[in-house]
Design a protein around this motif. Structure first.
Motif, PDB file in Angstrom:
ATOM      1  N   ARG A 195       0.842  -1.202   0.000  1.00 26.70           N
ATOM      2  CA  ARG A 195       0.000   0.000   0.000  1.00 26.70           C
ATOM      3  C   ARG A 195       0.876   1.250   0.000  1.00 26.70           C
ATOM      4  O   ARG A 195       0.377   2.351   0.102  1.00 26.70           O
ATOM      5  N   CYS A 218      -4.351  -0.446  -7.165  1.00 26.60           N
ATOM      6  CA  CYS A 218      -5.040   0.857  -7.272  1.00 26.60           C
ATOM      7  C   CYS A 218      -6.494   0.748  -6.823  1.00 26.60           C
ATOM      8  O   CYS A 218      -6.997   1.630  -6.128  1.00 26.60           O
ATOM      9  N   MET A 278      -7.761  -1.225  -4.655  1.00 26.31           N
ATOM     10  CA  MET A 278      -7.854  -1.458  -3.219  1.00 26.31           C
ATOM     11  C   MET A 278      -7.268  -0.305  -2.413  1.00 26.31           C
ATOM     12  O   MET A 278      -7.028  -0.429  -1.224  1.00 26.31           O
ATOM     13  N   GLY A 279      -7.012   0.813  -3.063  1.00 27.21           N
ATOM     14  CA  GLY A 279      -6.533   1.983  -2.340  1.00 27.21           C
ATOM     15  C   GLY A 279      -5.038   2.017  -2.130  1.00 27.21           C
ATOM     16  O   GLY A 279      -4.547   2.727  -1.257  1.00 27.21           O
ATOM     17  N   THR A 293      -0.410   5.239  -5.732  1.00 31.93           N
ATOM     18  CA  THR A 293      -0.576   5.628  -7.131  1.00 31.93           C
ATOM     19  C   THR A 293       0.729   5.356  -7.835  1.00 31.93           C
ATOM     20  O   THR A 293       1.663   6.132  -7.739  1.00 31.93           O
TER      21      THR A 293
END
Length: 141
Positions: A106, A134, A136-137, A140
């Motif tokens: 992440r 992306c 799943m948060g 970037t």
């Protein structure tokens, strides 16, 4: 020591192993670019020691698929990793290992893989991993 830049030092996989054993576990940046690190995967497992690692570069190290897979496994423990440069190597079919690493992260916001030959199923899996990250948060990338 927060950063270790050991680019173009003629290191081999054996030398990288000794070096990684000697570095403090709190190091934040390691650059091993432009060294010949493809002879062995043994050094890759030592990356699990570096919980504070944020940047890691092994660009132009002649890494093949076997070392890439072991490297991705080792980096899976580096939960603060934001930048990974594996450009200019000989990576072909290790896209699944890269996808697993990206899916589980992440924090990675910079992933450099240019000048490799990631094709076919490996490329497809890598793209799926990026898309899932992306969705799943994740970072970037």
């Amino acid at each position: 020591v927060k950063e270790a830049s050991l680019r173009s030092n003629g290191l081999t996989a054996k030398g990288a192993k000794y070096l990684l054993e000697a570095l403090p576990g709190t190091i934040e940046s390691i650059d091993l670019s432009s060294n010949d690190l493809n002879q062995s995967e043994a050094w890759c497992g030592l990356l699990t020691r570096f919980s504070s690692l944020r940047r890691f570069s092994v660009a132009d190290c002649q890494l093949g698929d076997g070392v890439c897979k072991a490297l991705c496994e080792g980096l899976g423990s580096c939960t603060r990793l934001t930048s990974l440069n594996m450009s200019g190597n000989c990576i072909n079919s290790a896209g699944q290992a890269l996808a697993t690493l990206v899916r589980g992260s992440r924090t990675i916001t910079n992933l450099e893989l240019h000048w490799n030959r990631i094709m076919g199923d490996g490329a497809r899996e890598l793209l799926r991993g990026l898309a899932e990250n992306c969705a799943m948060g994740g970072g970037t990338i």
